[in-house]
Write an enzyme that holds these catalytic residues in place. Structure first.
Site, PDB file in Angstrom:
ATOM      1  N   GLY A  39      41.840  38.096  41.080  1.00 37.24           N
ATOM      2  CA  GLY A  39      40.605  38.650  40.535  1.00 37.24           C
ATOM      3  C   GLY A  39      39.414  38.343  41.429  1.00 37.24           C
ATOM      4  O   GLY A  39      39.564  37.834  42.539  1.00 37.24           O
ATOM      5  N   GLU A  91      42.429  29.876  47.129  1.00 39.19           N
ATOM      6  CA  GLU A  91      42.466  31.348  47.107  1.00 39.19           C
ATOM      7  C   GLU A  91      42.235  31.902  48.507  1.00 39.19           C
ATOM      8  O   GLU A  91      42.919  32.842  48.944  1.00 39.19           O
ATOM      9  CB  GLU A  91      41.398  31.882  46.144  1.00 39.19           C
ATOM     10  CG  GLU A  91      41.713  31.582  44.686  1.00 39.19           C
ATOM     11  CD  GLU A  91      40.586  31.911  43.722  1.00 39.19           C
ATOM     12  OE1 GLU A  91      40.877  32.044  42.534  1.00 39.19           O
ATOM     13  OE2 GLU A  91      39.422  32.024  44.148  1.00 39.19           O
TER      14      GLU A  91
HETATM   15  C1  5RP Z   1      38.713  31.799  40.402  1.00 39.20           C
HETATM   16  C2  5RP Z   1      38.285  33.153  40.800  1.00 39.20           C
HETATM   17  C3  5RP Z   1      38.556  34.259  39.845  1.00 39.20           C
HETATM   18  O1  5RP Z   1      39.283  35.244  40.504  1.00 39.20           O
HETATM   19  C4  5RP Z   1      37.252  34.831  39.368  1.00 39.20           C
HETATM   20  O2  5RP Z   1      36.483  33.782  38.805  1.00 39.20           O
HETATM   21  C5  5RP Z   1      37.465  35.933  38.327  1.00 39.20           C
HETATM   22  O3  5RP Z   1      37.948  35.373  37.135  1.00 39.20           O
HETATM   23  P1  5RP Z   1      38.289  36.256  35.868  1.00 39.20           P
HETATM   24  O4  5RP Z   1      39.484  37.072  36.204  1.00 39.20           O
HETATM   25  O5  5RP Z   1      38.544  35.221  34.799  1.00 39.20           O
HETATM   26  O6  5RP Z   1      37.085  37.097  35.545  1.00 39.20           O
HETATM   27  O7  5RP Z   1      37.754  33.390  41.846  1.00 39.20           O
HETATM   28  O8  5RP Z   1      38.270  30.832  41.319  1.00 39.20           O
END
Ligand code: 5RP
Length: 223
Positions: free
Chosen positions: A86, A107
């Site tokens: 995401g 990530e």
């Molecule tokens: C985690 C991230 C996530 O991808 C980002 O925060 C999006 O999160 P969500 O899918 O809960 O909206 O970078 O470090």
């Protein structure tokens, strides 16, 4: 449709997208967050089609293992065919802000090692200019105040994310009030501050494809 409905729809679309790529020796990179969690739950339905995964956080690793999906150490695999994760924001060039879940460093490492990066998000994440979402920066704890002062010089307002320790044992500064007109340049500048581990701009290694959940269906954006 709720935001969760849109996240679920892109999670399903991501699994459909990667299905043709899955072979018995395929390793899938798996991101972190609520959208990635929905992807994990969908991916589990096809776990017999591929070898296993590399996870970008302890939380995702636990969820994958809970489904009986193998999770490998990154150092134990030769290549990652596709990484699905995401984002907190994306622009039209698929430059991202990530790290809302404090998993940005792992990530970014998994994204760097992957042949293809598929970003999945609901339509609220697509923006013209990055920066409304505060930019997460992972820092070595002893350097926190120094890095914060340097980030102020770059025009931001850093705020310490109280009580959060990353999977790597570090701290997070969330940088408010940045209007990020040149994401590649800012990513490079912040990386150059001593004590910074990673910043949440994914511009040098942007996503290759963005699957966006909208009220009118899934939209696909490519670089
Ligand atoms: C985690 C991230 C996530 O991808 C980002 O925060 C999006 O999160 P969500 O899918 O809960 O909206 O970078 O470090």
């Amino acid at each position: 449709m709720t935001q969760d409905d849109l996240k679920k729809a892109v999670a399903v679309a991501a699994v459909e997208y990667i299905l043709p790529l899955l072979e018995e020796d395929t390793i899938v990179g798996v991101g972190t967050g609520s959208t990635a969690n929905m992807f994990i739950d969908e991916l589990a339905k096809h776990k017999q089609l591929f070898d296993g995964t590399v996870a970008s956080s302890e939380a995702s690793a636990e969820r994958l293992k809970g489904h009986g999906i193998p999770v490998y150490d990154l150092n134990a695999v030769n290549s990652i065919r596709v990484y699905v994760d995401g984002a907190d924001e994306s622009n039209n060039h698929l430059h991202l802000i990530k790290g809302g879940g404090a998993a940005l460093t792992r990530e970014k490492i998994v994204a760097a090692c992957s042949e293809e990066f598929v970003c999945i998000a609901d339509e609220s994440k697509l923006v013209k200019v990055l920066g409304d979402f505060p930019l997460p920066v992972e820092v070595i704890p002893m350097a926190r105040s120094y890095v914060a002062r340097e980030l102020v010089k770059l025009g931001g307002d850093p705020v310490y994310r109280e009580g959060v320790v990353t999977d790597n044992g570090n701290s997070i500064l969330d940088v408010y009030n940045l209007e990020i007109l040149d994401p590649v340049a800012l990513e490079t500048s912040i990386d150059g501050i001593v004590g910074v581990v990673t910043n949440g701009l994914f511009a040098k290694r942007a996503a290759d494809i963005l699957l966006l959940g909208t009220k009118d269906g899934i939209k696909t954006l490519k670089k």
